[in-house]
Design an enzyme around this catalytic site. Structure first.
Site, PDB file in Angstrom:
ATOM      1  N   SER A 186       0.591  -1.282  -0.009  1.00 47.78           N
ATOM      2  CA  SER A 186      -0.030   0.069  -0.078  1.00 47.78           C
ATOM      3  C   SER A 186       0.885   1.025  -0.130  1.00 47.78           C
ATOM      4  O   SER A 186       1.773   1.487   0.026  1.00 47.78           O
ATOM      5  CB  SER A 186      -1.356  -0.181   1.029  1.00 47.78           C
ATOM      6  N   TYR A 201      -2.069  -0.942  10.216  1.00 51.31           N
ATOM      7  CA  TYR A 201      -2.631  -1.206   8.723  1.00 51.31           C
ATOM      8  C   TYR A 201      -1.452  -0.745   8.532  1.00 51.31           C
ATOM      9  O   TYR A 201      -0.552  -1.935   7.580  1.00 51.31           O
ATOM     10  CB  TYR A 201      -3.547  -0.551   8.461  1.00 51.31           C
TER      11      TYR A 201
END
Ligand code: NAP
Length: 277
Positions: A137, A150
Site C-alpha cells: 500500500s 495497517y
C-alpha cells in the site's frame, strides 16, 4: 499477448484480486484464486470454465498453506506468479486499539503473505523462475494518524519483499511490492475493521480522518481494472520493479515523504555522523 502463465492470487472475491483475475483470464493466463467460502469459489470459477480455479483458503490457516500449494501444483500446474493480495485494513488510534487487533492485522497482511511465499519458493527456486507480487500500500511508505497497525503491516511487507528480492534474484525469481494509493474496492467498506472510539483527547486528530475515509469509500480515484493491467505489465516485464506505486495520489504522497525524510536527515546530519569512531 505475452506467454500464458499460471497465477495464484489470494483473495479473488472482490477488489484488486478479482480485477487482476479477470484481466489475467482475458489475456489468456490461468488463474488459481483463493476465496473463503464455497459460494465464492463457485462465483469465481464461473469466470472461466477452463482457466479459473477456486480454492477455499483463509491465509491465516498457516498449517494448510503448504498442502494447498502442493495440490494446486499437482492438479493445475506449476505456479509461475504468486500474488499476495488478501488483506484488510484496521482503523483505530493505537491507544484505543487492543493488541489483539494488531495481531490479527499482522497475521493476515504479513504472516499470511510470508507463509504463502515460503510455500511457493522451494518450487520456484527448483525451477529457477517465478515472480512474487505482494500488494502492500502507499501506507507501506507513508503514514497517517489512526491507521498505525495497517501501516505497520504494510511497512513490514515492503521490507520483507525488498529483502526477499535480494535473496532470490540469483535463482531467477523476481519480487515486486505493489503499493496502490486509494482505489475503488471493498477495502474501506465491508472489509475494514474499525475500533470504536473511547478517548475524547483524540477526537480532533482522528474524527475527521475516519469521517473522510467513510465518505470517500466507493469514490476513490483509482480504478482496480487499471491497477490490474499495470500489474500484468509488471508480470510481463523482463526486469520487473522491486517497488511499484499505483496511482497519482501514491506518487505525490510518497515523493513528499521522501523529500521530507531527506530534509530531516540533512538537518540532523552533524549529530548522525558524530557517533563514529
Ligand atoms: P477488498 O475488495 O476488501 O478485497 C480483499 C480481499 O482479501 C477479499 O477477497 C477478502 O476475502 C480477502 N481476504 C481478507 N482477509 C483474508 C484472509 N484472512 N484470508 C484470505 N482472504 C482474505 O479490498 P482490496 O482493496 O481489493 O484489498 C486487496 C489488497 O489491496 C489488500 O491487501 C489491501 O490492503 C490492499 N490495498 C488496498 C487499497 C485500496 O485503496 N483499495 C490500497 C492499498 C492497498 P473475503 O471476501 O472473504 O473477505
Amino acid at each position: 499477448m505475452a506467454s500464458s502463465k499460471t497465477l495464484l492470487i489470494t483473495g479473488v472475491s472482490s477488489g484488486f484480486g478479482r480485477a487482476l483475475a479477470q484481466e489475467a483470464l482475458a489475456v489468456g493466463h490461468k488463474v488459481v484464486g483463493t476465496v473463503r467460502s464455497a459460494q465464492a469459489k463457485r462465483d469465481f470459477e464461473s469466470l472461466s470454465a477452463s482457466s479459473a480455479f477456486g480454492w477455499v483458503l483463509d491465509v491465516t490457516d498457516f498449517g494448510a498453506i503448504d498442502g494447498v500449494v502442493s495440490e494446486i501444483e499437482t492438479s493445475v500446474g506449476p505456479i509461475d506468479v504468486l500474488v499476495n493480495n488478501a488483506g484488510y485494513g484496521h482503523e483505530g488510534i493505537i491507544e484505543e486499539s487492543p493488541l489483539s487487533e494488531m495481531r490479527r492485522q499482522f497475521d493476515v497482511n504479513v504472516f499470511g503473505a510470508v507463509a504463502m511465499m515460503k510455500a511457493v519458493l522451494p518450487r520456484m527456486r527448483k525451477r529457477r523462475r517465478g515472480h512474487i507480487l505482494n500488494i502492500t500500500s502507499m501506507g507501506g511508505h507513508i503514514t497517517m494518524p489512526g491507521i498505525a497497525y495497517y501501516c505497520g503491516s504494510k511497512f513490514a511487507l515492503e521490507g520483507i519483499s525488498e529483502a526477499l528480492s535480494k535473496e532470490v534474484k540469483p535463482f531467477g525469481i523476481a519480487v515486486t511490492a505493489v503499493a496502490p494509493g486509494s482505489f475503488r474496492t471493498d477495502w474501506a467498506g465491508r472489509s475494514m475493521t474499525r475500533t470504536p472510539r473511547s478517548i475524547p483527547d483524540y477526537d480532533e486528530i482522528f474524527d475527521p480522518v475516519r469521517k473522510a475515509r467513510e465518505e470517500k469509500s466507493g469514490k476513490q480515484l483509482g480504478d482496480p481494472r487499471k491497477a490490474a493491467r499495470a500489474m500484468l505489465a509488471a508480470i510481463a516485464a523482463d526486469s520487473p520493479p522491486v517497488h511499484l506505486l499505483l496511482g497519482s495520489d501514491a506518487l505525490g504522497l510518497v515523493r513528499g515523504k521522501l523529500s521530507a525524510l531527506e530534509e530531516e536527515i540533512r538537518a540532523w546530519e552533524t549529530v548522525t555522523v558524530s557517533t563514529d569512531g
